[in-house]
Scaffold this motif. Structure first.
Motif, short mmCIF file in Angstrom:
data_model
loop_
_atom_site.label_atom_id
_atom_site.label_comp_id
_atom_site.label_asym_id
_atom_site.label_seq_id
_atom_site.Cartn_x
_atom_site.Cartn_y
_atom_site.Cartn_z
N LYS A 1 51.98 -25.60 -37.61
CA LYS A 1 51.34 -24.44 -39.17
C LYS A 1 49.74 -25.89 -39.26
N VAL A 2 49.99 -26.77 -38.90
CA VAL A 2 48.99 -27.16 -39.28
C VAL A 2 48.27 -27.34 -37.81
N LEU A 3 48.60 -27.43 -36.35
CA LEU A 3 47.82 -27.08 -35.26
C LEU A 3 47.10 -25.96 -35.31
N ALA A 4 47.23 -24.90 -35.86
CA ALA A 4 47.45 -23.19 -36.61
C ALA A 4 45.66 -23.87 -36.96
N SER A 5 45.62 -23.83 -38.07
CA SER A 5 44.87 -24.42 -38.59
C SER A 5 43.98 -24.74 -38.12
N LYS B 1 37.42 -29.79 -31.67
CA LYS B 1 38.67 -30.63 -31.75
C LYS B 1 39.45 -30.76 -31.47
N ASN B 2 40.06 -29.59 -30.83
CA ASN B 2 40.98 -29.14 -31.08
C ASN B 2 42.36 -30.34 -30.44
N ASP B 3 41.44 -30.93 -29.10
CA ASP B 3 42.68 -32.02 -28.42
C ASP B 3 42.67 -32.97 -29.36
N GLU B 4 41.63 -33.28 -29.89
CA GLU B 4 42.61 -34.35 -30.81
C GLU B 4 42.69 -34.56 -32.00
N VAL B 5 42.94 -33.50 -32.54
CA VAL B 5 43.96 -32.99 -33.61
C VAL B 5 44.95 -32.86 -32.91
N ARG B 6 45.29 -32.52 -31.83
CA ARG B 6 46.93 -32.73 -30.92
C ARG B 6 46.95 -33.83 -30.70
N THR B 7 46.80 -34.12 -30.35
CA THR B 7 46.99 -35.76 -30.09
C THR B 7 47.68 -36.27 -31.08
N THR B 8 46.56 -35.96 -32.74
CA THR B 8 46.82 -36.93 -33.21
C THR B 8 48.75 -36.13 -34.26
N VAL B 9 48.37 -35.06 -34.36
CA VAL B 9 49.52 -34.33 -34.49
C VAL B 9 50.58 -35.42 -33.51
N ARG B 10 50.60 -35.37 -32.60
CA ARG B 10 51.58 -35.99 -31.75
C ARG B 10 52.03 -37.08 -32.34
#
Length: 297
Positions: free
Chosen positions: A156-160, A166-175
């Motif tokens: 859900k967070v990644l879909a938003s 900054k998709n890669d940065e967001v994914r990195t933070t989520v992981r």
């Protein structure tokens, strides 16, 4: 272990990458091919892959030889994959090391929980085998619930942020956040147990449920990383090479725990402290080294 080895042989021989490749009983005299065809379902008009044999006229009209048309064996495909793999880049990648260390730390704690929790209840609280088994069940249930929840929340967070620059940065933070929860959360529970083992088994069960439940958050941590770091061709291999050291390390942890208990007259506080320390090391390594940027296509 012996049963696992027996299962491995037919799996290597018979397993296929896709369901469409699973029908291998029919021997094709002139080779076979895979084609796109309609699913032939009234409510489904999608195209599906279908394997069929070639006839002699198709072979003669083709520039390929019979050997070239025939599908390669699973062993040939695996051998080619291993030869073509970017081994140097894989071993130099900081993110791959982060995934491997986190996976190993997780397995150390998980394998110990699965192997030694019933013994802990039996020795610490004098529970019989039946009662200690029931107490050991709850952490596994917590793990299943937390693992599913972690995946749902992370998606859900990644879909938003899917269209974000900054998709890669967001994914990195989520992981990193979810893997931090998956290792630092259990470490906090284990440190609490190590400092003061509760007098009542229900209190200990609550902390052990937290250990296994929070550990399952790795589903949105290193568990999802291979698909982000590698494309379709290399993601399976990437998961394998980050998993194997973890399995070995986790299995070794079960043995080490048994030795510690024997040498310390069943000192569970020391066991919990060591497990917590390994979790902390794994979390710090992942947070410091991991990034979600695609490296292997």
């Amino acid at each position: 272990g012996f049963l696992g080895a027996l299962w491995l042989l037919p799996w290597i021989i018979l397993s296929k990458d896709e369901p469409s490749n699973a029908i291998v009983d029919e021997k094709c005299e002139f080779g076979d091919t895979t084609i796109l065809t309609n699913s032939n379902s009234e409510d489904d008009v999608s195209l599906v892959l279908e394997r069929r044999c070639l006839d002699e006229s198709e072979l003669q009209n083709s520039s390929l030889t019979k050997e070239e048309i025939s599908s390669p064996s699973a062993w040939d495909e695996a051998t080619k994959l291993l030869k073509d793999a970017p081994w140097e880049s894989l071993f130099k990648s900081k993110a791959i090391w982060a995934m491997t260390i986190a996976h190993a730390a997780n397995n150390w704690g998980l394998y110990n929980s699965l192997s030694w929790t019933p013994t802990f209840y039996a020795e610490q609280y004098n529970l019989n085998v039946h009662d200690s088994a029931l107490f050991s069940l709850a952490p596994s249930v917590a793990g299943a619930i937390c693992g599913l929840s972690a995946g749902f929340i992370a998606d859900k967070v990644l879909a938003s942020f899917e269209e974000s620059d900054k998709n890669d940065e967001v994914r990195t933070t989520v992981r990193k956040v979810f893997q931090g929860i998956a290792l630092l959360g259990p470490a906090a529970c284990l440190i609490t147990l190590a400092n003061n083992i509760p007098e009542q088994p229900l209190a200990a069960q609550f902390l052990l449920m937290g250990t296994v439940g929070l550990q399952a958050f790795n589903a949105a941590g290193y568990g999802s990383s291979p698909q982000e770091k590698a494309g379709f061709k290399w993601s399976g291999l990437l998961y394998s090479i980050t998993t194997l050291p973890g399995v070995i390390f986790g299995s070794f942890g079960v043995y080490v725990t048994g030795q510690i208990l024997d040498l310390t007259d069943q000192n569970w506080s020391q066991v919990f402290s060591i497990n917590a320390g390994i979790d902390i090391i794994g979390a710090l390594a992942f947070i410091a080294l991991y990034n979600s940027k695609r490296e292997f296509d």
